[in-house]
Enzyme design. Structure first.
Site, PDB file in Angstrom:
ATOM      1  N   LYS B  82      40.184  41.725  38.041  1.00 12.17           N
ATOM      2  CA  LYS B  82      41.058  40.397  38.397  1.00 12.17           C
ATOM      3  C   LYS B  82      42.539  41.085  38.115  1.00 12.17           C
ATOM      4  O   LYS B  82      42.863  41.651  37.252  1.00 12.17           O
ATOM      5  CB  LYS B  82      40.603  39.393  37.272  1.00 12.17           C
ATOM      6  CG  LYS B  82      41.383  37.933  37.609  1.00 12.17           C
ATOM      7  CD  LYS B  82      40.669  36.911  36.675  1.00 12.17           C
ATOM      8  CE  LYS B  82      41.464  35.636  36.828  1.00 12.17           C
ATOM      9  NZ  LYS B  82      40.921  34.725  36.114  1.00 12.17           N
ATOM     10  N   SER B 157      40.140  30.099  38.255  1.00  9.00           N
ATOM     11  CA  SER B 157      41.181  30.900  39.019  1.00  9.00           C
ATOM     12  C   SER B 157      40.610  32.239  39.480  1.00  9.00           C
ATOM     13  O   SER B 157      41.405  33.009  40.175  1.00  9.00           O
ATOM     14  CB  SER B 157      42.282  31.360  37.926  1.00  9.00           C
ATOM     15  OG  SER B 157      41.765  32.039  36.787  1.00  9.00           O
ATOM     16  N   SER B 181      37.431  29.920  34.343  1.00  9.36           N
ATOM     17  CA  SER B 181      37.864  30.483  35.339  1.00  9.36           C
ATOM     18  C   SER B 181      36.831  31.671  35.452  1.00  9.36           C
ATOM     19  O   SER B 181      36.982  32.392  36.708  1.00  9.36           O
ATOM     20  CB  SER B 181      39.361  31.066  35.145  1.00  9.36           C
ATOM     21  OG  SER B 181      40.261  30.156  35.285  1.00  9.36           O
TER      22      SER B 181
END
Lengths: 504, 507
Positions: B82, B157, B181
């Site tokens: 990420k 997210s 997330s």
């Protein structure tokens, strides 16, 4: 510009007749830890800009702080020495405000839970002890350093550009805050100075900081307000920053008293503001006025866990506390046999440790005090430096004292030797050799000079021989002249009398 | 051969590499090819590190060929990182324009652990800007699409990481979970994602959103793969003061136990407050069948009451903005990243203001403003202070619930994946996506999402949330593994195996 419309200054004595000053002192001390408060970067002063930085103290994305245990221990030490309680649990908080030299745009500090609180420091002010109550001592980190280029004032406003050095960012600080100090009256400036001086000595004795006001490792903000005599509440205070010497502390407080008194007497109000002290003029000037009050939006620092100093640790630190400076001073005074006045003068001149070292190098306390207190004191004054800054060491002073005691130097010659050392001519021995200052202790050249003098002044010789020994002065003078002052007058006298067959 | 490699699990790939059936370079190249084929459609990656990844894989091969001891049980397996986790020399933006072009000069602790384990980092995945969002639509670099249906969101997210897994671009991914997330993207893409106990995985080098909530964690398509990755990245880190000084939990062993022994004799709590109104019928029916499956496997199902959960969302949206308003203050154009308006006449303050105005997106600004307000003098007690009290009450709700049950379960997300653009103008509707995940975040407990099936009403995957008590990762993974095995036994397939094939259009 507003200063022009100001009410000017009130006479100091008059101001103190109408108003009572209330002092509050905030002292920031940079701790002498090897590494920074929240990362492993070194803390040394004077390195090339931005060479002592890492992701943490530059606030790179993702970096996180960790607490320096040594800094916590120093804070505990300071707290204990100031008779504070040490919190069993305390927290760091974030103080949020934007400034380019503060990398995170928040400062990790302590807010409502300081590590040390509720102490006091007894301060000697002209022979009287004044107790200064300590509100708290808390840990925080220093900011970086901005250098503003191109402006007239050296401040950010008006500058063409600014240079940022983050070496200082994250250096551990302890902020020591007093409770309001009341009832000091005319002595307020002296009390402020004496407090900062005592704190400086204490911190030096604790060996937690190099306490150099000139390098910013000890910084003082002086808060001052005035209250009308008999008024029930404190007046509005100002906070004066940039007070970088003991003398400035005293002058800044004194100036604010006269400035605030004039405004109040003229029916004006005091604005709660930050002011800057100007060393060259001895005045304070308002900082940039802010349209809104500062709101630091403090909240507990979520990247750190609470600090919980175990009691055992605190007691271990307590056991390492050194003899406190004022206790040490009392002991030294007794050991050295100085009067109160002598000791106070010595303290005021910052000469205690110099005398101590001179005594340790072999001089008697009286001799050591006499050198540092008078001749060297004058020299320091002439040069505008402190005693410690004179280019002569206690060992060198002790060596000169020893030469005098051995009869190798007269008092007058000794001063010339010291002058030579101060002029950078080397060790006392080297100065004596280079300047040819040694006392003429060999009797042969002396005897020659005496014989010459007696031969030149037969009438005087006769007077002495006939018992008018006081006439010897003329002979002594001639001999001293002939030996360029390097003869020991006592020895010359003995030899003259012996030559003339007079009993001394 | 190449397509086959991308369909395999991380555990299978690791053993194939270790046995030299395939090389790590072949595995990496297969995944890079897959990214090249499908990512123009999916847009899971913001940056692909082809050369670095192949060099890393070659090093793993060299070590195996030289007979050296394997760096870890996952050596040679590719991973999608990420973009909120810093990797030295690799562009890291956290999905924001304000960090465009920034090259981190250091590695996050988890990056270092991944590299040391021989895990091959393929690149950086898309995300909502600074992890603020539930759809990845708040990325400054455009949305990511859900491989189940390219018109749908992949969650957020961490939508880039979940989509990379569902698109078979990587068998492993790293996510970060602040309010859901990791779990919500896993839920809406039919993949697995675990949020460890707060402090279980180091945050050092993970760009902070809300420090007291953020927690990085492992993501994969199977529970075993997730557990294997969990063991690589977990553990105490002296660089993170909030990291727990505890040994790494034995979650791989817990998975094996769940696969072998199931959940017989375990007490599983269904949280009364996490279901019902606001939950999509297809989600609720999938959840009910999951409960039945667990009950049939021998678990005792109990209902637990957590009365303070209903205040969780409100408390979360005070704590998070407060912390992020401070955490994001460092993006000021002075030291790195975007700088706007520095024309020689603007003051530093003006440059800061212009840069932040241009560099942050609308959702980031919204939360900074909210948080700045909530922390202001006079409001602190009413907002931040009260929210912290709610947090304590929620933690106490959990403590009571764990006296009745070994683990708690709920739907991971109230809905299946919604359409791109459907909720962008309604922040409140967006925030409700995290209704089920936020309580666990506030309490700091471990929680994960495993696929519970396909919703009858939308044909999209549904996630089952399994929550353990603090440091209770092992029992959480045991239940997850047992559930996954039970689903396979009952349906003859797993949920990820039902992901539609993406052939790629941009070849």
């Amino acid at each position: 510009m507003s200063e022009l419309m100001d009410s000017g200054l009130m006479d100091y004595d008059e101001a103190l007749e109408r108003f009572d000053p209330v002092l509050g002192l905030e002292v920031h001390v940079e701790l002498g830890t090897v590494t920074k408060m929240f990362c492993g970067c070194p803390t040394g002063f004077g390195a090339a800009p931005n060479t002592q930085v890492c992701p943490v103290c530059l606030a790179l994305p993702g970096a996180m702080p960790t607490v320096n245990r040594q800094a916590v221990e120093y804070a505990i030490k300071i707290g204990l020495a100031l008779n504070c309680e040490i919190a069993e649990l305390c927290r760091f908080s974030r103080k949020n405000y934007y400034y380019p030299d503060m990398p995170k745009n928040y400062q990790i500090s302590q807010y409502d839970e300081p590590i040390a609180f509720g102490g006091y420091l007894d301060v000697d002010v002209d022979g009287e002890t004044v107790r200064i109550e300590i509100e708290r001592a808390h840990m925080e980190e220093d900011t970086g350093k901005s250098t503003h280029i191109g402006g007239a004032t050296g401040r950010i406003h008006g500058a063409e550009y600014s240079l940022l050095d983050y070496n200082r960012a994250g250096v551990p600080l302890v902020e020591i805050v007093t409770k309001p100090v009341t009832g000091t009256g005319k002595a307020a400036p002296a009390v402020a100075r004496a407090y900062v001086a005592a704190l400086r000595d204490l911190l030096a004795a604790l060996d937690v900081s190099d306490v150099r006001m000139d390098q910013g490792s000890l910084r003082c903000d002086a808060n001052l307000s005035l209250m009308e005599k008999g008024a029930p509440e404190f007046g509005t205070r100002t906070e004066t920053k940039n007070v970088n010497s003991l003398r400035s502390v005293e002058r800044a407080v004194r100036y604010e008293i006269t400035r605030q008194a004039a405004r109040l007497a003229a029916g004006q109000t005091i604005k709660q503001e930050t002011r800057h002290f100007d060393e060259s003029t001895g005045t304070t000037a308002a900082g940039r006025s802010k349209e809104t009050a500062e709101d630091y939006r403090y909240f507990p620092e979520p990247d750190l866990v609470p600090v919980t100093p175990e009691r055992e640790w605190v007691e271990r630190v307590r056991a390492t506390l050194p003899e406190l400076p004022w206790l040490r001073r009392a002991r030294q005074q007794a050991e050295w046999g100085f009067t109160d006045l002598e000791m106070r003068d010595l303290v005021a001149a910052d000469g205690v440790s110099l005398v101590e070292q001179t005594v340790a190098a072999g001089a008697s306390p009286g001799e050591a005090r006499s050198w540092w207190g008078s001749y060297l004191g004058q020299q320091a004054n002439n040069r505008g430096v402190t005693l410690a800054e004179l280019p002569i060491s206690p060992t060198q002073v002790a060596a000169v004292v020893s030469l005098v005691n051995d009869g190798k130097l007269t008092a007058k010659l000794a001063r010339q030797v010291v002058d030579g050392v101060l002029a950078g001519e080397g060790e006392p021995d080297q100065v004596i050799a280079a300047r040819g200052l040694a006392v003429v202790s060999d009797d042969a050249p002396l005897q020659q000079a005496i014989d010459d003098a007696l031969a030149a002044q037969p009438d005087v010789a006769e007077k002495i021989r006939s018992g008018k020994v006081q006439a010897i002065g003329a002979i002594l003078g001639a001999v001293m002249k002939a030996t360029r002052g390097q003869a020991d007058a006592g020895r010359v006298r003995e030899l003259v009398l012996k030559t003339l067959g007079v009993d001394s | 051969m190449s397509a086959d490699l991308t369909r395999r699990s991380a555990a299978e790939l690791a053993s194939a590499i270790a046995s030299r059936e395939v090389s790590a370079v072949e595995v990496t190249r297969a995944h890079l090819d897959r990214i090249g084929a499908v990512d123009p459609d999916v847009h899971a990656f913001l940056h692909v590190s082809d050369e670095l990844a192949l060099a890393q894989a070659a090093e793993v091969d060299r070590a195996f060929d030289a007979g050296e001891q394997s760096a870890s049980p996952l050596a040679g397996v590719p991973l999608a990182l990420k973009d909120i986790v810093v990797q030295k020399g690799v562009p890291t933006t956290a999905g924001s324009k304000i960090l465009e072009g920034w090259l981190p000069p250091y590695d996050a602790t988890i990056t270092r652990k991944l590299l040391d384990a021989g895990i091959v980092i393929l690149g950086k995945t898309n995300m909502d800007e600074f992890a603020m969002g539930s759809s990845t639509e708040n990325s400054a670099y455009g949305p990511t699409r859900n491989p189940w249906d390219l018109s749908k969101i992949p969650g957020g997210s961490g939508g880039g990481s979940s989509a990379a897994l569902a698109a078979f671009e990587a068998p492993l991914a790293i996510g970060t979970d602040t309010g859901g997330s990791i779990r919500q993207p896993a839920s809406v893409t039919g993949t697995v994602g675990a949020k460890p106990t707060y402090g279980g995985v180091s945050r050092y080098g993970v760009i902070a959103l809300a420090s007291s909530l953020d927690q990085p964690g492992p993501c994969a398509r199977t529970v075993l793969d997730t557990a294997m990755l969990h063991e690589v990245i977990a553990g105490h880190d002296p660089m993170d003061a909030t990291s727990i000084p505890q040994p790494v939990p034995n979650v791989v062993a817990a998975v094996r136990r769940g696969q072998a022994d199931g959940v017989a004799g375990m007490k599983i709590g269904v949280v009364k407050q996490l279901g019902g109104q606001g939950y999509q019928p297809g989600v609720l029916s999938s959840f009910r069948s999951a409960v039945e499956q667990l009950q049939a496997a021998g678990a005792e199902i109990v209902e637990v009451d957590c009365p303070h959960f209903e205040y969780g969302l409100a408390a979360y949206y005070l704590i998070l903005p407060s912390e992020c308003s401070s955490n994001l203050a460092r993006f000021d154009a002075m030291r790195y990243g975007l700088r706007i308006g520095d024309d020689g006449t603007a003051s530093a303050e003006q440059v800061m203001s212009l840069t932040r105005g241009a560099g942050f997106g609308a959702e980031v600004k919204r939360r900074i403003i909210l948080g700045t307000y909530a922390l202001s003098a006079g409001y602190y007690d009413a907002y931040y202070g009260s929210a912290q009290k709610v947090r304590t009450l929620i933690r106490q709700d959990f403590e009571k619930a764990y006296q009745q049950a070994d683990v708690l379960i709920s739907p991971a997300s109230p809905t299946t994946a919604f359409g791109i653009g459907e909720k962008v103008d309604d922040p409140m509707a967006m925030y409700l996506n995290d209704l089920a995940t936020i309580p666990g975040s506030l309490a700091g407990i471990p929680a994960m999402s495993v696929p519970s099936g396909i919703a009858a009403d939308t044909g999209l995957p549904v996630g089952l949330q399994i929550m353990g008590p603090a440091l209770g990762e092992e029992r959480m993974y045991r239940v997850a593994a047992a559930f996954e095995a039970g689903y396979l036994a009952e349906h003859g397939t797993t949920v990820p195996q039902q992901i539609p094939a993406l052939e790629g259009t941009a070849r």
